[in-house]
Design a protein around this motif. Structure first.
Motif, PDB file in Angstrom:
ATOM      1  N   ASP A 134      -7.427   0.591  -7.192  1.00  0.00           N
ATOM      2  CA  ASP A 134      -7.789  -0.238  -6.040  1.00  0.00           C
ATOM      3  C   ASP A 134      -8.206   0.611  -4.847  1.00  0.00           C
ATOM      4  OD1 ASP A 134      -7.091  -2.659  -7.402  1.00  0.00           O
ATOM      5  OD2 ASP A 134      -4.992  -2.189  -7.051  1.00  0.00           O
ATOM      6  N   GLY A 135      -8.559   1.862  -5.117  1.00  0.00           N
ATOM      7  CA  GLY A 135      -9.099   2.730  -4.083  1.00  0.00           C
ATOM      8  C   GLY A 135      -8.052   3.259  -3.119  1.00  0.00           C
ATOM      9  N   ALA A 136      -8.538   4.025  -2.144  1.00  0.00           N
ATOM     10  CA  ALA A 136      -7.653   4.570  -1.116  1.00  0.00           C
ATOM     11  C   ALA A 136      -7.052   3.470  -0.264  1.00  0.00           C
ATOM     12  CB  ALA A 136      -8.422   5.563  -0.239  1.00  0.00           C
ATOM     13  N   THR A 137      -7.685   2.291  -0.234  1.00  0.00           N
ATOM     14  CA  THR A 137      -7.117   1.167   0.502  1.00  0.00           C
ATOM     15  C   THR A 137      -5.739   0.827  -0.051  1.00  0.00           C
ATOM     16  OG1 THR A 137      -9.244   0.224   1.139  1.00  0.00           O
ATOM     17  CG2 THR A 137      -7.395  -1.292   0.988  1.00  0.00           C
ATOM     18  N   HIS A 138      -5.646   0.612  -1.362  1.00  0.00           N
ATOM     19  CA  HIS A 138      -4.344   0.334  -1.975  1.00  0.00           C
ATOM     20  C   HIS A 138      -3.394   1.508  -1.779  1.00  0.00           C
ATOM     21  CE1 HIS A 138      -1.902   1.079  -5.759  1.00  0.00           C
ATOM     22  NE2 HIS A 138      -1.252   0.133  -5.140  1.00  0.00           N
ATOM     23  N   ALA A 139      -3.910   2.718  -1.945  1.00  0.00           N
ATOM     24  CA  ALA A 139      -3.054   3.896  -1.831  1.00  0.00           C
ATOM     25  C   ALA A 139      -2.455   4.008  -0.431  1.00  0.00           C
ATOM     26  CB  ALA A 139      -3.858   5.142  -2.175  1.00  0.00           C
ATOM     27  N   ASN A 140      -3.280   3.835   0.585  1.00  0.00           N
ATOM     28  CA  ASN A 140      -2.791   3.907   1.964  1.00  0.00           C
ATOM     29  C   ASN A 140      -1.736   2.844   2.238  1.00  0.00           C
ATOM     30  OD1 ASN A 140      -4.163   6.100   3.141  1.00  0.00           O
ATOM     31  ND2 ASN A 140      -6.017   4.896   3.407  1.00  0.00           N
ATOM     32  N   GLN A 141      -1.971   1.647   1.757  1.00  0.00           N
ATOM     33  CA  GLN A 141      -1.037   0.563   2.037  1.00  0.00           C
ATOM     34  C   GLN A 141       0.272   0.758   1.279  1.00  0.00           C
ATOM     35  OE1 GLN A 141      -3.498  -2.909   1.407  1.00  0.00           O
ATOM     36  NE2 GLN A 141      -4.643  -2.538   3.294  1.00  0.00           N
ATOM     37  N   SER A 142       0.205   1.354   0.101  1.00  0.00           N
ATOM     38  CA  SER A 142       1.427   1.693  -0.630  1.00  0.00           C
ATOM     39  C   SER A 142       2.265   2.701   0.152  1.00  0.00           C
ATOM     40  CB  SER A 142       1.081   2.289  -1.996  1.00  0.00           C
ATOM     41  OG  SER A 142       0.343   1.398  -2.776  1.00  0.00           O
ATOM     42  N   VAL A 143       1.592   3.702   0.698  1.00  0.00           N
ATOM     43  CA  VAL A 143       2.303   4.726   1.463  1.00  0.00           C
ATOM     44  C   VAL A 143       2.960   4.109   2.696  1.00  0.00           C
ATOM     45  CG1 VAL A 143       2.029   6.841   2.801  1.00  0.00           C
ATOM     46  CG2 VAL A 143       0.858   6.599   0.611  1.00  0.00           C
ATOM     47  N   ALA A 144       2.235   3.236   3.392  1.00  0.00           N
ATOM     48  CA  ALA A 144       2.829   2.575   4.558  1.00  0.00           C
ATOM     49  C   ALA A 144       4.075   1.793   4.148  1.00  0.00           C
ATOM     50  CB  ALA A 144       1.804   1.649   5.207  1.00  0.00           C
ATOM     51  N   LEU A 145       3.977   1.077   3.027  1.00  0.00           N
ATOM     52  CA  LEU A 145       5.114   0.280   2.554  1.00  0.00           C
ATOM     53  C   LEU A 145       6.311   1.170   2.230  1.00  0.00           C
ATOM     54  CD1 LEU A 145       5.481  -2.776   2.049  1.00  0.00           C
ATOM     55  CD2 LEU A 145       5.043  -2.326  -0.357  1.00  0.00           C
ATOM     56  N   ALA A 146       6.044   2.363   1.739  1.00  0.00           N
ATOM     57  CA  ALA A 146       7.126   3.287   1.393  1.00  0.00           C
ATOM     58  C   ALA A 146       7.926   3.725   2.618  1.00  0.00           C
ATOM     59  CB  ALA A 146       6.567   4.507   0.679  1.00  0.00           C
ATOM     60  N   PHE A 147       7.315   3.658   3.799  1.00  0.00           N
ATOM     61  CA  PHE A 147       8.007   4.047   5.026  1.00  0.00           C
ATOM     62  C   PHE A 147       8.480   2.840   5.833  1.00  0.00           C
ATOM     63  CE2 PHE A 147       5.658   7.900   4.075  1.00  0.00           C
ATOM     64  CZ  PHE A 147       6.598   8.881   4.360  1.00  0.00           C
ATOM     65  N   GLY A 148       8.188   1.633   5.349  1.00  0.00           N
ATOM     66  CA  GLY A 148       8.574   0.425   6.073  1.00  0.00           C
ATOM     67  C   GLY A 148       9.993   0.021   5.754  1.00  0.00           C
ATOM     68  N   GLY A 149      10.301  -1.238   6.089  1.00  0.00           N
ATOM     69  CA  GLY A 149      11.632  -1.754   5.814  1.00  0.00           C
ATOM     70  C   GLY A 149      12.112  -2.618   6.943  1.00  0.00           C
ATOM     71  N   MET A 188      -5.094   1.617   6.413  1.00  0.00           N
ATOM     72  CA  MET A 188      -3.773   2.068   6.816  1.00  0.00           C
ATOM     73  C   MET A 188      -3.209   1.182   7.918  1.00  0.00           C
ATOM     74  SD  MET A 188      -1.164   3.940   6.449  1.00  0.00           S
ATOM     75  CE  MET A 188      -1.462   5.425   5.514  1.00  0.00           C
ATOM     76  N   LEU A 189      -4.069   0.732   8.813  1.00  0.00           N
ATOM     77  CA  LEU A 189      -3.566  -0.104   9.903  1.00  0.00           C
ATOM     78  C   LEU A 189      -3.095  -1.452   9.377  1.00  0.00           C
ATOM     79  CD1 LEU A 189      -5.977   0.775  12.821  1.00  0.00           C
ATOM     80  CD2 LEU A 189      -4.012   1.979  11.905  1.00  0.00           C
ATOM     81  N   LEU A 190      -3.782  -1.992   8.383  1.00  0.00           N
ATOM     82  CA  LEU A 190      -3.283  -3.215   7.759  1.00  0.00           C
ATOM     83  C   LEU A 190      -2.055  -2.919   6.908  1.00  0.00           C
ATOM     84  CD1 LEU A 190      -6.597  -5.061   6.930  1.00  0.00           C
ATOM     85  CD2 LEU A 190      -4.907  -5.634   8.658  1.00  0.00           C
ATOM     86  N   GLY A 191      -1.918  -1.685   6.448  1.00  0.00           N
ATOM     87  CA  GLY A 191      -0.679  -1.278   5.803  1.00  0.00           C
ATOM     88  C   GLY A 191       0.507  -1.377   6.750  1.00  0.00           C
TER      89      GLY A 191
END
Length: 473
Positions: free
Chosen positions: A86-101, A116-119
């Protein structure tokens, strides 16, 4: 039947699996619905093989994806690698989710892509913005200064990570080693959107890749500068400052459950090709791009991005000194069968990769020079693009604003209101407005100037910019 012209069989497990599937010519009782028939909708489905019950069994019994990701991790010196379809879009949003909570804040370069901002919206993270330097001569971004990161982290000791995008869309390269040191001085991980840098580190004339320079997480697009299918991307990480199990779960949480096997196989094949022949393939492309720059430097009034802090394979030129309109130049290039990555009135960007040849690069260079001369006019001043100078005023978090009740109001009535949407000139997809920010006259004038320069205004509910969606009071 699939072919292997580069002779990579045996070096890329996903490619091997894709070739075996083609050779078997099965009659599958699984998805996809075309059932490998090309007499229905044509060759548009040629090569489309799923991961499940395609490259591997439905139970993933052979483990070819895990083996391919492990090989990529070794190549880039990472502890962790996941392929994305799903491209770097999915990758960026996954990374953001990994730091969320439970909320939390992160330092974010304002030059980052909208994905990333939508992440941040998905993860419920609050950005603490840091801006890149801007070259006054060209109006284009340089890197984020390490001292700025160090200052912002010192002022905000609760931040969970530093997110930057490097290299920039125009090809400028920042001080990655300095950025890593600045973040690590406070034991904060550095996350890099290196979507345009999959080739970095694989030739002595290229910059090192971000992991080698100290980054903790890197997102890169295999399809942008390597010979992989569109939507092919990688997430690479080192343990220590990053919870790799949480990152792994975040990738799974946001990924499709029907990954395209052809995209995965092409990522694996591109990795194998880079490992075996990277220097041999990249060298001629770099030399040809260097020759192109020499020729472009001779064009009166044309500014060519070059030097130690520019990707040698990104040919970016700045047109105001020539008087030529980049939109007209682009139109002529398209008519000659030579479309470019990006063009607005003042800047044209061409992507060169290891798939290019001396002949193709020379043909592009001559066509570009001819088009500039054809449309030459009185020189004009360089106009700052504005998107790199945005000073956002955060009123509420991106997530709160994104999900808030909103209404559309006439553009200039929106001044002073809080944006409920993300609005970005595209390319490069860097937001001028993000959810939760105060709408200012400057942000509106930046969007209007981009539209006048021929740039598409993306992601807004009303791309004509007659209205904006704002948080309802």
């Amino acid at each position: 039947m699939g072919t292997d012209p580069a002779g990579l069989r045996g070096e890329a497990p996903l490619l091997d699996a894709w070739l075996r599937f083609q050779e078997r010519s099965p009659t599958p009782f699984t998805i996809p619905g075309h059932k490998q028939r090309r007499d229905l909708v044509g060759d548009v489905v040629a090569g489309d093989v799923p991961l499940y019950a395609g490259l591997d069994t439905m139970k993933l019994a052979t483990g070819v994806l895990g083996e391919a990701e492990a090989r990529a991790a070794r190549l880039w010196g990472a502890d962790f690698c996941r392929f994305s379809t799903d491209g770097a879009t999915h990758a960026n949003q996954s990374v953001a989710l990994a730091f969320g909570g439970d909320g939390g804040r992160v330092v974010v370069s304002r030059s980052l892509h909208r994905s990333m901002l939508l992440g941040l919206v998905l993860a419920g993270l609050e950005p603490v913005w840091v801006r890149p330097e801007v070259d006054r001569a060209t109006g284009l971004p340089l890197g984020v200064r390490p001292d700025d990161v160090r200052r912002v982290v010192a002022e905000n000791p609760d931040v969970r990570a530093v997110f930057v995008g490097d290299p920039s869309y125009v090809g400028t390269v920042g001080d990655m080693r300095g950025l890593a040191a600045a973040a690590h001085d406070y034991d904060v991980p550095l996350v890099v959107d290196a979507a345009w840098a999959a080739h970095f580190g694989f030739h002595p004339d290229l910059p090192e890749h971000a992991l080698a320079l100290g980054a903790d997480v890197v997102v890169t697009s295999a399809h942008k500068t390597l010979p992989a299918w569109s939507q092919a991307a990688l997430i690479l990480a080192r343990g220590g400052r990053v919870d790799l199990r949480r990152l792994d779960a975040a990738v799974d949480a946001t990924a499709t459950t029907s990954p395209a096997g052809a995209i995965l196989a092409s990522t694996d094949a591109a990795r194998a090709l880079l490992a075996r022949d990277g220097v041999a393939l990249l060298g001629p492309a770099i030399l040809a791009a260097r020759q192109a720059r020499r020729q472009l430097r001779d064009v009166a009034g044309l500014v060519v991005l070059e030097g130690a802090h520019v990707d040698p394979l990104k040919l970016t030129v700045v047109l105001p000194g020539t008087g030529a309109d980049g939109i007209a130049v682009e139109r002529e290039l398209i008519e000659r069968g030579l479309p470019v990555e990006s063009a607005d009135r003042d800047v044209i960007i061409a992507v060169v990769s290891l798939a290019d040849t001396e002949t193709s690069i020379a043909a592009y260079t001559q066509a570009l020079i001819a088009a500039i001369e054809h449309h030459r006019g009185p020189a004009r001043d360089v106009v700052d693009a504005g998107i790199y100078q945005v000073e956002p005023e955060m009123v509420t978090t991106p997530r709160r604003a994104y999900f808030a009740a909103a209404q559309a109001v006439p553009l200039h009535d929106a001044v002073g209101e809080v944006s409920a949407e993300l609005v970005a000139p595209y390319p490069p997809g860097i937001p001028v407005l993000a959810p939760g920010e105060r709408i200012t006259r400057r942000s509106l004038s930046t969007l209007e100037a981009a539209a006048r320069a021929g740039v598409r205004i993306a992601y807004a509910a009303d791309p004509s910019l007659r209205t904006l969606r704002v948080v309802r009071a």
